[in-house]
Motif scaffolding. Structure first.
Motif, PDB file in Angstrom:
ATOM      1  N   LEU A 262      -2.093  77.507  48.837  1.00 24.01           N
ATOM      2  CA  LEU A 262      -1.462  77.886  50.104  1.00 24.01           C
ATOM      3  C   LEU A 262       0.053  77.708  50.018  1.00 24.01           C
ATOM      4  CD1 LEU A 262      -4.007  76.318  52.602  1.00 24.01           C
ATOM      5  CD2 LEU A 262      -3.549  78.755  52.298  1.00 24.01           C
ATOM      6  N   ILE A 263       0.497  76.605  49.417  1.00 22.79           N
ATOM      7  CA  ILE A 263       1.939  76.388  49.245  1.00 22.79           C
ATOM      8  C   ILE A 263       2.535  77.478  48.359  1.00 22.79           C
ATOM      9  CG2 ILE A 263       3.667  74.836  48.276  1.00 22.79           C
ATOM     10  CD1 ILE A 263       1.879  72.503  49.039  1.00 22.79           C
ATOM     11  N   ASP A 264       1.839  77.816  47.284  1.00 20.05           N
ATOM     12  CA  ASP A 264       2.325  78.870  46.385  1.00 20.05           C
ATOM     13  C   ASP A 264       2.452  80.200  47.113  1.00 20.05           C
ATOM     14  OD1 ASP A 264       2.543  77.188  44.230  1.00 20.05           O
ATOM     15  OD2 ASP A 264       0.562  77.661  43.414  1.00 20.05           O
ATOM     16  N   GLN A 335      -0.764  81.124  57.214  1.00 21.27           N
ATOM     17  CA  GLN A 335      -0.794  80.275  56.040  1.00 21.27           C
ATOM     18  C   GLN A 335      -0.302  78.861  56.359  1.00 21.27           C
ATOM     19  OE1 GLN A 335      -2.785  81.995  54.329  1.00 21.27           O
ATOM     20  NE2 GLN A 335      -1.712  82.207  52.374  1.00 21.27           N
ATOM     21  N   ARG A 336       0.714  78.783  57.196  1.00 25.20           N
ATOM     22  CA  ARG A 336       1.244  77.481  57.590  1.00 25.20           C
ATOM     23  C   ARG A 336       0.198  76.669  58.348  1.00 25.20           C
ATOM     24  NH1 ARG A 336       6.165  74.986  58.901  1.00 25.20           N
ATOM     25  NH2 ARG A 336       5.992  73.528  60.634  1.00 25.20           N
ATOM     26  N   ARG A 337      -0.499  77.325  59.276  1.00 25.63           N
ATOM     27  CA  ARG A 337      -1.542  76.626  60.027  1.00 25.63           C
ATOM     28  C   ARG A 337      -2.676  76.188  59.111  1.00 25.63           C
ATOM     29  NH1 ARG A 337      -3.728  80.216  62.980  1.00 25.63           N
ATOM     30  NH2 ARG A 337      -2.270  81.959  62.918  1.00 25.63           N
ATOM     31  N   ASP A 338      -3.006  77.005  58.123  1.00 31.90           N
ATOM     32  CA  ASP A 338      -4.058  76.630  57.166  1.00 31.90           C
ATOM     33  C   ASP A 338      -3.645  75.415  56.339  1.00 31.90           C
ATOM     34  OD1 ASP A 338      -5.740  78.604  58.019  1.00 31.90           O
ATOM     35  OD2 ASP A 338      -5.301  80.002  56.382  1.00 31.90           O
ATOM     36  N   VAL A 339      -2.362  75.354  55.972  1.00 32.09           N
ATOM     37  CA  VAL A 339      -1.892  74.204  55.205  1.00 32.09           C
ATOM     38  C   VAL A 339      -2.132  72.910  55.981  1.00 32.09           C
ATOM     39  CG1 VAL A 339       0.185  73.014  54.406  1.00 32.09           C
ATOM     40  CG2 VAL A 339      -0.205  75.370  53.758  1.00 32.09           C
ATOM     41  N   TYR A 340      -1.706  72.889  57.242  1.00 34.08           N
ATOM     42  CA  TYR A 340      -1.873  71.676  58.042  1.00 34.08           C
ATOM     43  C   TYR A 340      -3.340  71.396  58.341  1.00 34.08           C
ATOM     44  CZ  TYR A 340       3.112  71.104  58.729  1.00 34.08           C
ATOM     45  OH  TYR A 340       4.446  70.878  58.524  1.00 34.08           O
ATOM     46  N   ASP A 341      -4.129  72.448  58.440  1.00 27.91           N
ATOM     47  CA  ASP A 341      -5.555  72.279  58.707  1.00 27.91           C
ATOM     48  C   ASP A 341      -6.245  71.617  57.519  1.00 27.91           C
ATOM     49  OD1 ASP A 341      -8.106  72.407  59.714  1.00 27.91           O
ATOM     50  OD2 ASP A 341      -8.349  74.557  59.360  1.00 27.91           O
ATOM     51  N   PHE A 342      -6.070  72.185  56.333  1.00 27.07           N
ATOM     52  CA  PHE A 342      -6.781  71.683  55.166  1.00 27.07           C
ATOM     53  C   PHE A 342      -6.139  70.417  54.586  1.00 27.07           C
ATOM     54  CE2 PHE A 342      -7.799  76.314  55.053  1.00 27.07           C
ATOM     55  CZ  PHE A 342      -9.140  76.164  55.399  1.00 27.07           C
ATOM     56  N   ALA A 343      -4.913  70.109  54.993  1.00 28.53           N
ATOM     57  CA  ALA A 343      -4.278  68.867  54.572  1.00 28.53           C
ATOM     58  C   ALA A 343      -4.556  67.733  55.551  1.00 28.53           C
ATOM     59  CB  ALA A 343      -2.771  69.063  54.431  1.00 28.53           C
ATOM     60  N   ALA A 344      -5.306  68.017  56.628  1.00 28.15           N
ATOM     61  CA  ALA A 344      -5.602  67.010  57.654  1.00 28.15           C
ATOM     62  C   ALA A 344      -4.303  66.391  58.165  1.00 28.15           C
ATOM     63  CB  ALA A 344      -6.542  65.942  57.120  1.00 28.15           C
ATOM     64  N   ALA A 345      -3.374  67.262  58.582  1.00 32.85           N
ATOM     65  CA  ALA A 345      -2.062  66.814  59.038  1.00 32.85           C
ATOM     66  C   ALA A 345      -1.764  67.450  60.397  1.00 32.85           C
ATOM     67  CB  ALA A 345      -0.989  67.179  58.018  1.00 32.85           C
TER      68      ALA A 345
END
Length: 497
Positions: A262-264, A335-345
């Motif tokens: 996701l970051i990539d 993508q940003r929302r997915d990052v925070y979702d899957f990072a539990a942040a």
């Protein structure tokens, strides 16, 4: 053929070096090579690079001449790792023990330097999957050192990786030999019997990367083995391997492992979009029945005369990129929302977060709280492993034997709350909970024990002030208008009328 664990081989070599099939230096060499070739080591190196904002977008290339090749990176992993560490360890933790003397001794050990190390340990566990803390003595006082995760090879006793037989630490050192700079690698083998030191030496006739015994540590009489620590010229070895650890999860996987793609993608899409925007003025011309000789003449006519020659049905069309910015921004937002979702942040830039109610905030922080709760549970186990080393130090320092005492750590997580609601709930719980429990959960209190001491001191001062006022009034009431004798009989100091 008999099968032996790594620790079995180490013990065999130590007990009977003349008949061993491998030397300790060979075992150290092999263990380090195997670790550096492992997937876990690769994950650690990759996570460290992403934390420092050096991602795979750096590999982006553009073979077309005069076209942009932007490489935009976002420090996403750093923000997520720091958020978890600050949420769990941003506020001072509290030591809870029934023995006040033990509590005072622990708080002396858990000074500001130690607390910073614990916060670093938590950040290291999230960043690398597992983090290490080594106790040692510095001028007779117990101290702690953070060992980088990529520099330590654990030798586990069990398949669950919960008990440690030994560990190998390795690190590079730059030295000068004459006028030339050289890099040598040091290695240390720690086990319950002491510590042995090794190093690479290009001038010793060994294969590059192979270790030899470092004879600068110890002496031949003790087979170059040193004790764990020395206090007052007396050597000591701990009963267990002097290292403790903190795992981010059971699999020892770093946070980067779960969100790297996701970051990539965010970095890549942002960079490609920036390329298009930078090249938007670089048009491609399509010529139809151009009347000039070559493309050079076309460019010259366009620049000098703002016109070109064409035949009867000729013309010029212009091609340029058709970029839908709204679609790109919508995709990047997902993508940003997915990052925070899957990072539990928690996405602190969420426009709705600031106006959320207390219940809504708790819901938004649920994943982060759950993840940090798991980390806090692991960290409590880390403190219990530290207890052995701390108790031995307290005995050596003459502060008492607390080996049979227990303590717990209370973490004050930095959750945004409505302080008025919390205080009102605390007041309403006075008949149900002890004052100490209420103070531990009060948003204004950082140290419950210290706050209780302040309350007791204020009560004592108030009682003394109240007592002086009470007795002073009674004494004044026993005097006449001139402050002497009995006001009832009107007698003077000498008893005469």
């Amino acid at each position: 053929m008999a099968e032996y664990s790594v620790m079995d081989r180490i013990n065999m070599i130590i007990s009977d070096p003349d008949h061993a099939t491998m030397t300790l230096a060979q075992i150290v060499t092999e263990e380090i090579r195997e670790f550096k070739a492992s997937e876990q080591y690769a994950n650690m190196i990759q996570a460290e690079a992403y934390y420092r904002n050096r991602t795979d977008v750096q590999r982006k290339t553009n073979d077309v001449a005069n076209r942009s090749n932007t490489r935009i990176e976002h420090p996403i992993l750093k923000k997520l790792v720091d958020q978890k560490a600050n949420y769990l360890l941003g506020k001072p933790f509290t030591v809870d023990t029934k023995n006040s003397s033990y509590g005072d001794a622990l708080n002396d050990v858990f000074d500001q330097t130690f607390r910073r190390k614990i916060k670093s340990l938590g950040k290291g566990a999230v960043k690398s999957g597992i983090a290490w803390l080594q106790p040692y003595f510095d001028d007779g006082k117990l101290a702690f050192m953070r060992i980088p995760s990529a520099e330590l090879v654990p030798i586990w006793r069990d398949a669950e990786r919960t008990k440690l037989d030994a560990f190998i630490r390795f690190y590079d050192q730059v030295i000068y030999i004459g006028t030339r700079k050289h890099t040598i690698t040091h290695a240390e083998l720690w086990w319950t019997g002491g510590v042995k030191y090794f190093k690479t030496d290009a001038f010793a006739g060994t294969i590059a990367g192979d270790f030899i015994v470092d004879t600068e540590h110890g002496d031949e009489a003790n087979d170059y083995t040193e004790p764990h620590f020395t206090v007052g010229n007396k050597a000591y070895n701990w009963d267990t391997v002097p290292i403790v650890w903190l795992k981010y999860n059971e699999e020892e996987l770093p946070l980067c492992y779960f969100i790297k793609d996701l970051i990539d993608d965010i970095n890549w899409q942002t960079s490609v979009t920036a390329d298009v925007l930078r090249d938007v003025a670089k048009f491609i011309y399509v010529l139809k029945n151009y009347g000039g000789q070559d493309l050079g003449e076309f460019i010259k006519d366009l620049k000098e005369h703002m016109a070109i020659k064409v035949t009867t049905d000729g013309g010029v069309d212009k091609l340029q990129a058709d970029l839908n910015i709204d679609a790109v921004m919508a995709f990047l937002d997902k993508q940003r929302r997915d990052v925070y979702d899957f990072a539990a942040a928690v996405d602190t830039k969420d426009p709705d977060l600031g106006n959320a109610s207390g219940t809504a905030i708790n819901f938004r922080y649920m994943d982060l709280s759950s993840d940090c709760d798991s980390l806090a549970t692991e960290l409590k186990d880390t403190f219990q492993r530290l207890k052995l080393f701390i108790d031995v130090y307290l005995q050596i320092a003459g502060k008492g034997d607390f080996s049979k005492e227990t303590f717990d750590i209370v973490f004050n997580m930095d959750l945004p709350v409505n302080e008025t609601d919390v205080i009102q709930n605390a007041v309403a719980s006075e008949s149900l909970l002890s004052k100490r429990t209420i103070l531990q959960n009060h948003p204004w209190v950082t140290d419950a024990d210290e706050e209780m001491e302040r309350i007791d001191a204020e009560k004592k001062a108030a009682m003394e002030e109240y007592g002086e006022g009470l007795f002073g009034d009674a004494l004044g009431a026993g005097k006449g208008q001139n402050g002497q004798g009995d006001p009832v009989n009107g007698g003077g100091a000498d008893g005469n009328e």
